[in-house]
Design a protein around this motif. Structure first.
Motif, PDB file in Angstrom:
ATOM      1  N   GLU A 105     -21.361  12.613   7.215  1.00  0.00           N
ATOM      2  CA  GLU A 105     -21.469  11.963   5.899  1.00  0.00           C
ATOM      3  C   GLU A 105     -20.110  11.723   5.270  1.00  0.00           C
ATOM      4  O   GLU A 105     -19.833  10.661   4.720  1.00  0.00           O
ATOM      5  CB  GLU A 105     -22.249  12.896   4.966  1.00  0.00           C
ATOM      6  CG  GLU A 105     -23.715  12.605   4.905  1.00  0.00           C
ATOM      7  CD  GLU A 105     -24.411  13.578   3.968  1.00  0.00           C
ATOM      8  OE1 GLU A 105     -25.575  13.832   4.235  1.00  0.00           O
ATOM      9  OE2 GLU A 105     -23.780  14.076   3.005  1.00  0.00           O
ATOM     10  N   GLU A 106     -19.265  12.747   5.389  1.00  0.00           N
ATOM     11  CA  GLU A 106     -17.950  12.654   4.734  1.00  0.00           C
ATOM     12  C   GLU A 106     -17.142  11.485   5.261  1.00  0.00           C
ATOM     13  O   GLU A 106     -16.487  10.764   4.510  1.00  0.00           O
ATOM     14  CB  GLU A 106     -17.159  13.933   4.986  1.00  0.00           C
ATOM     15  CG  GLU A 106     -17.478  15.008   4.002  1.00  0.00           C
ATOM     16  CD  GLU A 106     -16.652  16.250   4.245  1.00  0.00           C
ATOM     17  OE1 GLU A 106     -15.670  16.201   5.014  1.00  0.00           O
ATOM     18  OE2 GLU A 106     -17.030  17.283   3.669  1.00  0.00           O
TER      19      GLU A 106
ATOM     20  N   LYS B 125     -15.833   8.142   3.205  1.00  0.00           N
ATOM     21  CA  LYS B 125     -14.402   7.756   3.133  1.00  0.00           C
ATOM     22  C   LYS B 125     -14.213   6.295   3.519  1.00  0.00           C
ATOM     23  O   LYS B 125     -13.501   5.537   2.841  1.00  0.00           O
ATOM     24  CB  LYS B 125     -13.582   8.624   4.106  1.00  0.00           C
ATOM     25  CG  LYS B 125     -12.889   9.775   3.422  1.00  0.00           C
ATOM     26  CD  LYS B 125     -11.878  10.403   4.368  1.00  0.00           C
ATOM     27  CE  LYS B 125     -11.888  11.896   4.127  1.00  0.00           C
ATOM     28  NZ  LYS B 125     -11.601  12.703   5.293  1.00  0.00           N
TER      29      LYS B 125
END
Ligand SMILES: Cc1ncc(COP(=O)(O)O)c(C=O)c1O
Length: 480
Positions: free
Chosen positions: A305-306, A310
């Motif tokens: 997800e991160e 980004k």
């Protein structure tokens, strides 16, 4: 023609790889980040991991999941990940396909066969869709014997006119289609309202989120105003989402999801009455390498997800920068309100043709797609603003502004053609070649600059465009 033959002796690995490398010099400059189309390039560290995963599964065959349970596991994992991103629940099922077009063909096949099974086995099923739906839907109608029924699009905001749908529904309506968003203008239809209509009339409803499915949920998490568009919306039967776009994995990976297995069963093709092994194909291809599936599995796990958040922040920021920049260039305007990083730019000045702009930018090392005029939109420049492009937006805006100034100084509009002459010429046996020669083409090649041919195509009726484009492609794919 066909003079290129299998070499008598094999070549060295160095020679082969160096040849492949040199072939690339003719391609659009995607590796520089200056091409705003076609390539959804992951950052280099991710690419290295995806490549290794891809290569590690080159030989495994998706054909038979019982012989390759590792492929089945990865496909189930990927489907579950995408279903969770797209509002699915424990009933959601799906498959990996080779791309958005295949997912769309399969959704329409399922809707067709559901319609035949539950409603009418002999009528020609109808598909309610807009001209903003991706061409893959029209292709699917063509392949599957379905009748497209066009719903009007609002020419101001490029959304389906939802209140016109009900009047088009009849006993032969098999499916309604919406885009989240459409490719041409980056605009999403009102999926919630269309879902209500689909539910009320009990009609299959497909949402095309090929380009938006793995983008919009992350944009929403970052604060963008993205109305519900996926499986959580009442009335949605199926949704397509391409991981080879904003999942950033290598082509060919798309996902087709259904609300339940009851709908997906119509997608599966089974044949056990021929002389060979039983064929049970959920998707169009039978044998295919496990490479792209393994690449997709690796890609999703590498970013998490991160990582997607980004990348999303980067492209959303670059898109806003581009849209703001275009506001400062007189004569140009971004059409509609794109919900993501797909932008269509129109020119309001006949001496500043978007086709000329694209050619000038090409000479400066950029690649920007052009879109011909359609029933609801004038001709436009079209940009996908991807992570690799973000660093170039300021430079592109500068060159775009300069190109506009150059064209204003030249003050010359493009030629206008007589459509009666076109119709007359195309009706003659040698007419097509005559037209290609007019643009310095032998019918299977193009000049460096596309402006004249684009300007010509732009003025034609779609059926005349299609004749020329089909002829061109038939000549293009002749062997060396
Ligand atoms: C909204 C939408 N649908 C479908 C497609 C077709 O996808 P593919 O080229 O993977 O077949 C695209 C491609 O850009 C798209 O943007």
């Amino acid at each position: 023609m066909n003079s290129y033959k299998l070499p008598k002796e094999g070549s060295s690995a160095e020679q082969i790889l160096s040849n492949l490398q040199s072939f690339k010099s003719q391609d659009v400059p995607w590796a520089t980040g200056r091409a705003f189309a076609y390539v959804y390039e992951p950052p280099a560290d991710a690419k290295a991991v995806i490549s290794q995963a891809f290569v590690s599964y080159l030989s495994e065959n998706v054909l038979d999941p019982t012989s390759f349970p590792s492929l089945l596991k990865m496909e189930r994992d990927v489907i579950s990940i995408v279903a969770n991103v797209l509002g699915g629940d424990s009933q959601t099922v799906g498959n990996i396909t080779a791309g958005g077009t295949e997912s769309i063909i399969l959704a329409l096949k399922s809707a067709r066969d559901y319609f035949r099974d539950k409603k009418n086995p002999t009528a020609t099923p109808e598909v309610i869709l807009a001209c903003t739906a991706h061409a893959a839907f029209f292709k699917a109608c063509h392949y599957l014997g379905l009748k497209p029924v066009l719903v009007p699009v609002n020419p101001q905001n490029f959304q389906i006119e939802t209140d016109k749908i009900a009047a088009l529904i009849n006993e032969n309506t098999a499916i309604i289609v919406a885009s989240a968003p459409n490719y041409s203008h980056g605009v999403a239809d009102d999926v919630v309202a269309i879902g209500q209509i689909a539910k009320q009339y009990n009609i299959f409803f497909h949402v095309d989120a090929c380009v938006g499915g793995f983008y919009l949920p992350f944009a929403r998490r970052l604060g963008a105003n993205i109305p519900p568009f996926s499986l959580e919306v009442e009335g949605v039967s199926s949704i397509s989402c391409d991981l080879h776009k904003y999942g950033y994995t290598f082509k060919s990976v798309s996902v087709i999801l259904y609300k339940s297995a009851v709908l997906r069963q119509y997608q599966i093709y089974t044949c056990s009455d021929w002389s060979g092994y039983s064929i049970i194909n959920p998707t169009v291809a039978s044998s295919k390498s496990g490479a792209s599936l393994a690449g997709a599995w690796a890609c999703l796990h590498y970013f998490g997800e991160e990582g997607y958040l980004k990348l999303n922040a980067l492209t959303q920021g670059a898109t806003q920068q581009f849209i703001n920049g275009v506001k400062n260039i007189p004569n140009l305007e971004v059409l509609g309100e794109p919900v993501m990083n797909l932008v269509a730019v129109v020119s309001h000045n006949p001496v500043v043709s978007v086709f000329q702009l694209a050619d000038i930018l090409k000479r400066k090392g950029w690649y920007i797609q052009t879109q011909l005029a359609s029933a609801i939109s004038p001709e436009t420049l079209h940009l996908n603003i991807n992570p690799a492009n973000a660093q170039w937006v300021a430079d592109l805006l500068k060159d775009l502004q300069q190109a506009v100034e150059e064209l204003l100084a030249a003050n010359q509009a493009l030629p206008v053609f007589d459509m009666n002459w076109v119709a007359e010429t195309l009706s003659q046996p040698e007419g097509i070649m005559q037209i290609f020669q007019l643009f310095g083409s032998d019918g299977g090649s193009l000049p460096d600059d596309f402006v004249l041919i684009n300007n010509f195509l732009n003025q034609l009726q779609p059926q005349h465009r299609n004749i020329l484009l089909t002829y061109f492609t038939n000549n293009l794919f002749v062997a060396s």
